[in-house]
Design an enzyme around this catalytic site. Sequence first.
Site, short mmCIF file in Angstrom:
data_model
loop_
_atom_site.label_atom_id
_atom_site.label_comp_id
_atom_site.label_asym_id
_atom_site.label_seq_id
_atom_site.Cartn_x
_atom_site.Cartn_y
_atom_site.Cartn_z
N ASP A 201 0.87 -1.19 0.00
CA ASP A 201 0.00 0.00 0.00
C ASP A 201 0.90 1.23 0.00
OD1 ASP A 201 -1.53 2.20 0.65
OD2 ASP A 201 -2.55 1.25 2.35
N CYS A 365 -8.57 6.50 10.16
CA CYS A 365 -8.89 5.23 9.46
C CYS A 365 -7.85 4.16 9.74
CB CYS A 365 -9.04 5.43 7.96
SG CYS A 365 -10.31 6.59 7.52
N1 PMP Z 1 -3.82 3.41 2.71
C1 PMP Z 1 -3.20 4.41 3.33
C2 PMP Z 1 -1.87 4.14 4.00
C3 PMP Z 1 -3.77 5.68 3.34
O1 PMP Z 1 -3.16 6.67 3.98
C4 PMP Z 1 -5.00 5.89 2.69
C5 PMP Z 1 -5.66 7.25 2.67
N2 PMP Z 1 -5.77 7.85 3.93
C6 PMP Z 1 -5.60 4.81 2.04
C7 PMP Z 1 -4.98 3.60 2.08
C8 PMP Z 1 -6.91 4.95 1.32
O2 PMP Z 1 -6.77 5.78 0.23
P1 PMP Z 1 -8.05 6.28 -0.58
O3 PMP Z 1 -9.02 6.79 0.44
O4 PMP Z 1 -7.53 7.36 -1.46
O5 PMP Z 1 -8.58 5.11 -1.33
#
Ligand code: PMP
Length: 419
Positions: A201, A365
Site C-alpha cells: 500500500d 482510518c
Molecule cells: N492506505 C493508506 C496508508 C492511506 O493513507 C489511505 C488514505 N488515507 C488509504 C490507504 C486509502 O486511500 P483512498 O481513500 O484514497 O482510497
Amino acid sequence: GKPFPVHAVRRDFPILSEKVNGKDLIWLDNAATTQKPAAVINRISQYYLHENSNIHRGAHTLAARATDAYEEARSKVCKFIHASSPREIVFVRGTTEAINLVANTYGKQTLQPEDEILVSCLEHHANIVPWQMISEETDAKLRVIPIDDHGQIQLDEYEKMLNPKTKLVCVAHVSNVLGTITPIAQMTKMAHAHGAKILVDGAQAVSHLAVDVTDCDYDFYVFSGHKLYGPTGIGVLYAKENLLKEMPPYQGGGNMIQDVTFESTQYKVAPDRFEAGTGNIADAVGLGAAIDYVESIGMEHICRYEHSLLEHSMEALHKIQGLTFLGTAEDKTSVISFIIDGLSNDKIGNALSKEGIAVRTGHHCAQPVLRRFGMETSVRPSLAFYNTKEEIDEMVRVLIRLKKGQHNFYLQNPHFMVY
Ligand code: PMP
C-alpha cells in the site's frame, strides 16, 4: 546543495493563498490529501476544453486525442514507479478500490481454506477490511504482523509467521498515522522466499519516496492520485504482467470485452480487462500532470527538504510540556502523530483551525495501530514540500498558548484539577 525553493514552489499552488478564518491557510493535512498545483488544475481544464471524448481511438479526432492523453498518463505512471510496461498499470478510483480489486480477483481465485494472509498492525482500514471480507468468503486466515514501541514492523516476528500456507502479505510502505517507513524491500524478499505474494500500500509513500516496483520485485503496488498532488477519484493498481494475465475481471461491462454474445464473453487483456465502463479519463490525465510536476522538482530534493522540515517539527514540538509522540521509528516520513496531556485532541484541532491551521484529529482510518499505543485518536500534522518552518513554528506557538491557557485555567479553578 542549494536551498529548496519553497517560496517559488508555493506560488504553484493557488489554494495556499487562501484565507481561512481570517488567517493565511496553513495546510498540514497532507496525509489526508495534498493540494493541487496550477499545472494539474490547468491540465484538467485543457482536457475538457480541447480533448473531451470517450476513449475509442478510431471513432473521430477528439476520441483520438482523449485516448492518447489517457494512455500517455498511463505511460507516465509506468515510468514514475519503474514498471516494466504500461500494461501493468490499471487505473482505478484510488488505493481502496485497488485493494478491493486484488482481494476480489487474485484473492478470490487463489485463496483456499486455511491459507494465510498477513497484514501488519499499522495498516489503514483500506488494507484490513477487504482482506477480512475475502477471508470470510474463502475461509483463509488473517494474521497480524506486530510492531514495536517505535512503530516499526518486527521483522523477526514476521519471519516466524511466514510458512507454506502464507499466500499474501499486505503491508503499507509508509504508515499514515506514524509515518513509519517499513522495510518493504526486505519483507518482499522474505515473502517470496516462502512462495507468498506481496501487496504494498503505497498511498503514503509515493509523494515522499522514490518508488521502483521492478527493482524491489513487488507483486502489487497501489496508490491514490490525490495524495500525489493529483485529482481525487483516480488511483493506480500496479501488478506484474503475469499476475494480471491470470486474474479474472473485477467488474463486467463495456470497454473490457473482446466479444460478447448472450452465451459467453471474451475479455480483453490487461489493463483494459480491469477497466470496465467509462473511466475517470480527465483525472487520469490530471494525475499524469501531477507526476510531471513532481518530477520537475525532483523526488530527491523533495525527500531532503521534507526531512529537514520533519526534524525541525519534532524538535519544536518536543519543547511542549506533556506532548507525547506516537511513532518514533528511525525511518520516517513527514507524518507526525501526538497527544498532549490534559488537552483533548478535538480541542487542539479546533484551536488550530481557528488560526487557519489544518491538521487531522481522529483515528485516521487506522484504529488498530492507535489502540496498539493505548489510544483512540491522535493529532496528526503531516507535511509536504510546500510547507515552511515558519508554518510549523506558528502551529507550535498556538499549541503552547493553548497549553498555557489550560494551566492558567486550572490555577484559577483549582477544583477542576484532575490527577
Ligand atoms: N492506505 C493508506 C496508508 C492511506 O493513507 C489511505 C488514505 N488515507 C488509504 C490507504 C486509502 O486511500 P483512498 O481513500 O484514497 O482510497
